[in-house]
Structure formats: C-alpha cells, structure tokens
Design an enzyme around this catalytic site. Sequence first.
Site, PDB file in Angstrom:
ATOM      1  N   ASP A  11       0.869  -1.168   0.000  1.00  0.00           N
ATOM      2  CA  ASP A  11       0.000   0.000   0.000  1.00  0.00           C
ATOM      3  C   ASP A  11       0.912   1.225   0.000  1.00  0.00           C
ATOM      4  O   ASP A  11       1.652   1.455   0.966  1.00  0.00           O
ATOM      5  CB  ASP A  11      -0.884   0.029   1.252  1.00  0.00           C
ATOM      6  N   ASP A 130     -13.553  -3.093  -1.548  1.00  0.00           N
ATOM      7  CA  ASP A 130     -13.398  -2.718  -0.141  1.00  0.00           C
ATOM      8  C   ASP A 130     -14.803  -2.645   0.446  1.00  0.00           C
ATOM      9  O   ASP A 130     -15.627  -1.845  -0.008  1.00  0.00           O
ATOM     10  CB  ASP A 130     -12.718  -1.355  -0.004  1.00  0.00           C
TER      11      ASP A 130
END
Length: 251
Positions: A11, A130
């Site tokens: 990330d 998500d």
Amino acid sequence: MLAKRIIPCLDVKDGTTVKGVNFVNFRDAGDPVELGRQYSEAGADELVFLDITATYEGRKTFVDVVRRIAAGVSIPFTVGGGINELKDVETMLNAGADKVSVNSAALKNPQLISDIAQHFGSQVCVCAIDAKEGLPGDWTCYVAGGHIPTEHKLFEWAKEAQERGAGEILFTSMNHDGVKCGYANEALARLHDELGIPVIASGGAGKIKDFREAFAIGHADAALAASVFHFGEIKINELKDYLRKQNICVR
C-alpha cells in the site's frame, strides 16, 4: 487442486509503503521497490501494488514507482489505484504490470471491467472490493480508498464483476483491515460458493493460523497481507512450510 497463493501487498502513499488500521492511521513500512524485490526473492507467489490515495486525490498512479518495482521482481505483479480508463491499463502493462486492479472507477462505471476484459483479457482484470459489514452479512462497498460508502453490496457487486469479465475478486474487509484477528472467513466462503472465479482474501492477517483458516474455512484461492510481512512478523518460507504441514497445497 490449484495451489493457494501468498501475496504481499504494497500500500503506497506519497511513494512510500504504509500500513494502517481500518484504512486510517498509517505508518511507514519502507521503500516499495526494495520490499518488492525482497518478496520476489523470498518466495511470494505474486505481488500487489496499490496507490491507495490516487483516486481520493484525483490523480494517476505513480508510473515511475511501478516501473522500478516491476524491474526488480520475477513474479506476477498487480497494480491498482487511479485506473479509470483503458489508457491507464495500457500504461501500467507497459510499465511492467501483469494485471490491474480496479475498484472505485469500476463501481462508478461497471463497463470499465467489460472493456478491460475485452481489450486485454479477463486474466488482466482484478476487481478489488473494499467492503464494511454493518448488520451481520450486510456488506457495503466503499470507494475512494475506503472513504465513501456506496449503494452497492458486496455479493451482488462481486457477481456483476464476474459477469462483466473480471478474472479475480480481491475482497478486503474494512472491519478486519490491520486488526490482525483473522480474515472475514464467513464472507469469503460465501463468495467462494457464489462465484466461479478466484477470490483473494485481504484484511485481518495477524497470525500464521489466520492464513490456514482463510484457505480451509474461507476457501480463498489466495491470501493477501501487508504488515505481518513488512515488519517481519511472518516469514513467507515459514508460512508455506506451515501450510504444507496443514495439508494445504501451496507453491
């Protein structure tokens, strides 16, 4: 039986690898280029790079970082963040990516999945989702790096993504992200039952047994993790040895 895959995730925010809890409170985890090289050499099956603020900040993915990571790895490499159109996909593939991950842009324009599959093949298109669970079993999809809820629900959207040509689903439980208490195995198992494409588990890895449960209970095809790898809490070779002893087929 197809071998289960272990996938470290980078990330990246402002060019640096970070890791947060429930999509906030990020801390520095190191240079993504060096981490990618280390994971490739350590036996990871694939690598995922997510430019986590590209969509939220309204910009494209950092192409130079993607190119440098790709040059140092010899495993399949997926890139996501700020991919809104076919030109972005072509740019990432030319920079060395093997697959692209689409999330917010696909929810806003589902035709993007169909276009990617048609132009580049389903194997290139990973649909990242998500989602946050409210009431039990009621998972809401979020966009913009987990900042904005949508009207879409996890299972219905995953099915539509499959129908449009996505080759894989990367499901991240926002409830479990960074908490290190195990994956959302019940939701993973339902995705496995309702879909015919591979499902990647994301969010919740804390202990080595969490990976076994993602495969044995959640029936995930791959398990993605970040902080437990970045900070040396779990070594990939030791994880694979453990999984083999648990009669789970890994590469």
